[in-house]
Design an enzyme around this catalytic site. Structure first.
Site, PDB file in Angstrom:
ATOM      1  N   LEU A  29       2.030  -0.332  21.051  1.00 11.26           N
ATOM      2  CA  LEU A  29       1.938  -1.784  21.260  1.00 11.26           C
ATOM      3  C   LEU A  29       3.202  -2.518  20.822  1.00 11.26           C
ATOM      4  CD1 LEU A  29      -1.756  -2.432  20.150  1.00 11.26           C
ATOM      5  CD2 LEU A  29      -0.834  -2.549  22.473  1.00 11.26           C
ATOM      6  N   TYR A  49       2.221  10.183   1.217  1.00 14.89           N
ATOM      7  CA  TYR A  49       3.412   9.672   1.891  1.00 14.89           C
ATOM      8  C   TYR A  49       4.677  10.243   1.250  1.00 14.89           C
ATOM      9  CZ  TYR A  49       0.001   6.222   3.567  1.00 14.89           C
ATOM     10  OH  TYR A  49      -1.096   5.603   4.109  1.00 14.89           O
ATOM     11  N   ASN A  88      -0.892   0.673  16.866  1.00 16.26           N
ATOM     12  CA  ASN A  88      -1.399   1.969  17.327  1.00 16.26           C
ATOM     13  C   ASN A  88      -0.295   3.017  17.424  1.00 16.26           C
ATOM     14  OD1 ASN A  88      -3.842   0.210  18.965  1.00 16.26           O
ATOM     15  ND2 ASN A  88      -4.411   2.106  17.926  1.00 16.26           N
ATOM     16  N   LYS A 122      -4.052   5.866  -3.219  1.00 15.56           N
ATOM     17  CA  LYS A 122      -5.176   6.618  -2.692  1.00 15.56           C
ATOM     18  C   LYS A 122      -5.429   7.885  -3.505  1.00 15.56           C
ATOM     19  CE  LYS A 122      -3.980   4.757   1.825  1.00 15.56           C
ATOM     20  NZ  LYS A 122      -2.601   4.288   1.537  1.00 15.56           N
ATOM     21  N   GLY A 145       2.794   2.613  17.509  1.00 13.27           N
ATOM     22  CA  GLY A 145       4.008   2.156  18.179  1.00 13.27           C
ATOM     23  C   GLY A 145       3.842   1.798  19.632  1.00 13.27           C
ATOM     24  N   ASP A 194       0.847  -1.203   0.000  1.00 17.13           N
ATOM     25  CA  ASP A 194       0.000   0.000   0.000  1.00 17.13           C
ATOM     26  C   ASP A 194       0.875   1.244   0.000  1.00 17.13           C
ATOM     27  OD1 ASP A 194      -2.564   1.540   0.522  1.00 17.13           O
ATOM     28  OD2 ASP A 194      -1.361   2.118   2.263  1.00 17.13           O
TER      29      ASP A 194
END
Length: 336
Positions: free
Chosen positions: A243, A61, A239, A86, A241, A56
């Site tokens: 987690l 980006y 999330n 996108k 980072g 993706d």
């Protein structure tokens, strides 16, 4: 490292199938930390060499940088790779002027203009093909529409653009076979419920709202996806980072309530000798709407670390313990 065998799942009711682990293209474009171009290309090459077949990217980006880097690799080895990008932002050259660079380190010299109209979608699609240097994009998402990005009042005219023409453009691209699947890529599930009122969609990329830490999208969004035959790509499984050993949540420093819940999750994982990031990475796949999980490593080494978590066998008892302790929302599908 040689190619691996990944499970694959269908994308909505299309003919596309994606590996249950994908590669997100934001971090490799240099968000918050610099990523040399050669390292970014090596990461995309490494992922596809390993057998990951879903990549993706987006114009946002690095203001085109990610699409250029991804295209550099896929022009050489596109066969079997499912590619998404996108629409919703057009890139305009800055002509030597200074410009806001947001979170990007060394982005390309463009500024962004939001445009979700019919013409905007068609222009964005063609621009992405040129940046990628490819003739085909498989999945096309409407990027960052909604109140989280634009505010309540700011989003109203943009939503009218999508409803008044942008959705028609996406349908025409799909009906013509120029893309195989259409959807939205956002950080909020509520706007996706609004999207269902516009018509039919194949796939949604939802970042951060269905994770081990947060299941706010469980009902009514994910249940509606099952009913409507739409798939979900889970972005941001860590999330931002928090987690995976970091201190960020939703792209900012995590508040204490979030830190406390992460500690509780980690404590249960330790009881089962499972690394917290491994549980976070594998958790979303128990939901029948989810087709793939999309982390965003910065390097081949980071990807190898993710694969080590991917390979951890997680006992069913861990998920049950999380449910018993109230750390997962009621009704959350769990393995086993």
């Amino acid at each position: 490292m040689s190619a691996r065998s990944f499970d694959k799942r269908p994308v909505g009711r299309t003919d596309l199938t994606v590996t249950t682990l994908g590669l997100g293209g934001a971090s490799l474009a240099g968000n918050y930390n610099a990523v040399p171009a050669d390292e970014a290309r090596a990461l995309v090459r490494h992922a596809t060499d390993l057998g990951i077949n879903y990549v993706d990217t987006a114009p946002h980006y690095g203001f085109g940088r990610s699409e250029h880097l991804v295209g550099d690799v896929l022009r050489e080895k596109r066969e079997g790779v499912v590619l998404s990008t996108k629409v919703g932002r057009l890139l305009r050259p800055v002509h030597g002027q200074d410009w806001p660079r947001d979170e990007w380190i060394d982005p390309l010299p463009f500024r962004e203009v939001y445009d979700y109209s019919y013409d905007g979608v068609m222009r964005s699609f063609e621009d992405s093909l040129q940046r990628l240097g490819l003739e085909k994009i498989d999945m096309l998402y409407v990027h960052d529409i909604g109140v989280v990005t634009h505010g309540v009042e700011g989003n109203k005219p943009l939503w009218q653009q999508l409803a008044g023409g942008g959705y028609k453009a996406l349908r025409e691209l799909r009906d013509a076979g120029l893309v195989n699947a259409i959807g939205l890529g956002v950080n909020e599930w509520q706007v996706l419920m609004d999207a269902f009122a516009l018509g039919d969609w194949d796939v949604f990329l939802l970042a951060g709202r269905y994770t081990l830490l947060e299941q706010t999208s469980l009902t009514p969004f994910l249940s509606t996806c099952v009913e409507r035959g739409a798939s979900v790509v889970v972005g941001g499984p860590f999330n931002s980072g928090i987690l995976a050993g970091g201190d960020r949540f939703d792209y900012a420093r995590a508040p204490e309530a979030v830190v406390a819940k992460v500690r509780a999750l980690a404590a249960v994982c330790r009881e089962f000798d499972v690394p917290l990031p491994a549980a976070a990475l594998q958790f979303p796949l128990a939901h029948p709407a989810v087709c793939t999980v999309l982390p965003g490593p910065r390097s081949s080494e980071e990807l190898d670390g993710i694969l080590a978590w991917w390979d951890v066998t997680i006992p069913d008892g861990l998920w049950a313990a999380l449910m018993d302790k109230g750390l997962l929302a009621e009704g959350t599908p769990i393995a086993g």
